[in-house]
Every structure is written in structure tokens, then in C-alpha cells.
Design an enzyme around this catalytic site. Structure first.
Site, PDB file in Angstrom:
ATOM      1  N   LYS A  17       0.846  -1.208   0.000  1.00 54.96           N
ATOM      2  CA  LYS A  17       0.000   0.000   0.000  1.00 54.96           C
ATOM      3  C   LYS A  17       0.868   1.239   0.000  1.00 54.96           C
ATOM      4  CE  LYS A  17       0.691   1.121   4.631  1.00 54.96           C
ATOM      5  NZ  LYS A  17       1.437   2.287   5.106  1.00 54.96           N
ATOM      6  N   ALA A 108       9.293  -0.253   5.542  1.00 54.05           N
ATOM      7  CA  ALA A 108       9.286   0.706   4.444  1.00 54.05           C
ATOM      8  C   ALA A 108       8.046   1.597   4.450  1.00 54.05           C
ATOM      9  CB  ALA A 108       9.348  -0.053   3.113  1.00 54.05           C
ATOM     10  N   SER A 114       1.735  -6.295   7.397  1.00 51.20           N
ATOM     11  CA  SER A 114       0.292  -6.254   7.651  1.00 51.20           C
ATOM     12  C   SER A 114      -0.466  -6.983   6.554  1.00 51.20           C
ATOM     13  CB  SER A 114      -0.190  -4.805   7.692  1.00 51.20           C
ATOM     14  OG  SER A 114       0.509  -4.087   8.666  1.00 51.20           O
ATOM     15  N   SER A 115      -0.003  -6.812   5.331  1.00 51.70           N
ATOM     16  CA  SER A 115      -0.640  -7.463   4.190  1.00 51.70           C
ATOM     17  C   SER A 115      -0.501  -8.983   4.321  1.00 51.70           C
ATOM     18  CB  SER A 115       0.032  -6.963   2.905  1.00 51.70           C
ATOM     19  OG  SER A 115      -0.664  -7.372   1.771  1.00 51.70           O
ATOM     20  N   ASP A 147      -2.662  -1.584  10.347  1.00 55.74           N
ATOM     21  CA  ASP A 147      -2.903  -1.563   8.892  1.00 55.74           C
ATOM     22  C   ASP A 147      -3.514  -2.858   8.358  1.00 55.74           C
ATOM     23  OD1 ASP A 147      -1.818   0.954   8.651  1.00 55.74           O
ATOM     24  OD2 ASP A 147       0.175   0.246   8.087  1.00 55.74           O
TER      25      ASP A 147
END
Ligand code: C5P
Length: 287
Positions: A17, A108, A114-115, A147
Site C-alpha cells: 500500500k 518501508a 500487515s498485508s 494496517d
């Protein structure tokens, strides 16, 4: 998220994202910050493979990484945290062999961890046939990190509030293209939030969202000054960008909006030649 399955295995490709807008509204009693952010998902993916073993109930994770930095394959990894949490809440005793292929740079601000956690919740809910509802998965996601809910929602753009876990999908706007550059060092999210000073008059996300839907992109990230103060090298990287540009999340990746995918690829080559130690790539908003 993209899914590929055969009888024994499930593959989940889960995106990175970018925060096009991030404002801090205030400090909360629980130590987190109340924020408003506009996030989009982009076409850089980690891939997770899930397989349920026939002969044991252990959970295992193997990590293969295409990016620099240490990625733990033990209980510090959010994928295993998600798996354990899901097992505990669903009262499930099944095991899983999970393989993670990392392409999203770590520390980063690109949301890779989180993904991966969101993909683990969705993937294991499927291969273990647990039948947890979207709402139940969102509750677990919020416990794992601020997130994770955005990725669980599987939307291309959203306004996120609270700690970041309250996700309101936004109707499709224009597809944007980006040059994204990770400087070769990461930043700790907690350190950047701690170093950030909160504005007395925070800017307005409604205005940003209206502009986005009309094709205007005036990026804003309240955390970027704090990140540059912690790592002045980030300021040098930022100077390599010419178009509208800013930091994503709490850094350290910096990005620029490009007019087209072609321009993004050309600009990425230029930035890469100036900063060969970093990781620079072109990315587009998922459609
Ligand atoms: O939720 P997540 O694990 O991503 O947060 C990492 C750290 O970032 C938190 O421990 C907290 O210090 C900081 N944070 C914050 N406010 C937020 C999100 C994160 O202060 N809304």
C-alpha cells in the site's frame, strides 16, 4: 488479494500500500495516535502458500525473501501471530505449512507485514474451513496491527481512521502510477510516531478525498518531517523526485506520482541510477 487454489494448496498474492495522505489528529491514552489516512493498494505483491499437513498439527513458516533485511520465520512474524490467534479464537487444532515469498521491502511503510497477516487470516480461514465472518476476521486483524484491516477489506482505496483500523472504502477514482524508492535502510514505526509533532490545526482529509476523485493529487504526510529528522539520508532521496512526492506511512519508502506507467518506469530507472543501494520500482494502483 489474488487467490489460486488446487486441491491441496492455496496461494494468496497480497499487495503493498501507499499512504497518499496521513494526518495525526492526536495522541491517545493507549499510546497510539489517532489518525486519518488515505491508502491505495499497489501492484507489488508478497505471495503466501498454505498447505494443511495430513500427519501432524504443527504450524510452520518458511520465508524466501527477494528484499534486504532480516525477516524472522518464528513467532515474531505477523503471519504466525495471525495463525496462532485464529487457531485460539476459532478453537481449531489443525496445523499448517506456510511459505512466504517476500517482494515488498520491509520497514518501508509499504504495509508488507500487515498485508501478509491479512492474507494469513483469509487463507487459513479458507484452508481450515473455519467459516469466520468478515466482521470476526476484522476483529482479529485489529489486534494484529493498525494496517491489517485495510488489506483484509481488499479495496483499492480507502480512508482509514482510529489507529488506522477503521476502514472506509472509497469509490474508484483515477488509476495512479508511482515511482517508489526504498532508501536501503528501514525506520521503526514506533520511533517515527514518537518523534512526530502534532499540528494545532490538522489538515482535512475530506478535501484531499474530493481532490483525489477529481484527479488531483496533493500528497500530505504529517510523519515525514519526523522521519527525515531521524534519518537525514531520506531527505537526500526525496530530492531525487521531481513530481508530486512524499513518504508512505512511517517510511522509509518515498514515492512520486507519475503521469503514466511508462513515465514511472523511466523515472524509476533514473532514481535507481542515482541511488543504486536502494530498491526503486514502478508501481500502479490496483484496479
Ligand atoms: O499497529 P502497529 O503494530 O503497526 O504499530 C506499530 C507502532 O506504531 C505502535 O506500537 C505505536 O508505537 C505506533 N503507532 C501509533 N499510532 C498509530 C499506529 C501506530 O502510535 N495509529
Amino acid at each position: 488479494m489474488l487467490f489460486q487454489r488446487n486441491e491441496q494448496r492455496l496461494l494468496v498474492h497480497t499487495p503493498a500500500k501507499l499512504n497518499l495522505y496521513l494526518e495525526i489528529i492526536g495522541r491517545r491514552d493507549d499510546g497510539f495516535h489517532e489518525l486519518e489516512t488515505f491508502m491505495v493498494s499497489v501492484d507489488l505483491y508478497d505471495t503466501l502458500r498454505f498447505q494443511v499437513p495430513r500427519d501432524h498439527n504443527d504450524l510452520s513458516l518458511t520465508v524466501c525473501s527477494q528484499v534486504p533485511g532480516d525477516i524472522p520465520a518464528d513467532e515474531r512474524n505477523l503471519v504466525l501471530k495471525a495463525a496462532e490467534l485464529l487457531r485460539e479464537r476459532a478453537g481449531c487444532a489443525a496445523g499448517a505449512e506456510i511459505a512466504l515469498l517476500k517482494r515488498i521491502p520491509v520497514q518501508a511503510g509499504l504495509g508488507g507485514g500487515s498485508s501478509d497477516a491479512a492474507a494469513a487470516l483469509v487463507g487459513l480461514n479458507d484452508v481450515w474451513a473455519l467459516g469466520l465472518s468478515r466482521r470476526e476476521l476484522h476483529e482479529l486483524a485489529a489486534e494484529l496491527g493498525s494496517d491489517v484491516n485495510f488489506f483484509l477489506e481488499q479495496t483499492r482505496a480507502a480512508v482509514c481512521r482510529g489507529r488506522g483500523e477503521l476502514v472506509q472504502p472509497v469509490k474508484p477514482g483515477p488509476q495512479l502510477h508511482f515511482v517508489v524508492s526504498h532508501p536501503g535502510f528501514g525506520l521503526s514505526t514506533a520511533d517515527v510516531f514518537r518523534a512526530c509533532s502534532i499540528s494545532d490545526c490538522p489538515s482535512n482529509i475530506e478535501e484531499f478525498t474530493r481532490g483525489f476523485l477529481r484527479g488531483h493529487t496533493s500528497l500530505h504526510n504529517r510523519l515525514s518531517a519526523a522521519a527525515v529528522s531521524l534519518e537525514p539520508g531520506l531527505g537526500e532521496l526525496a530530492e531525487a523526485f521531481v513530481g508530486p512526492n512524499g513518504m508512505t506511512g512511517s517510511g522509509s519508502a518515498w514515492f512520486e506520482v507519475a503521469k503514466s506507467r511508462r513515465t514511472a518506469v523511466r523515472r524509476a530507472n533514473l532514481v535507481r541510477s542515482r541511488f543504486p543501494l536502494g530498491i526503486t520500482f514502478a508501481a500502479s494502483m490496483n484496479i
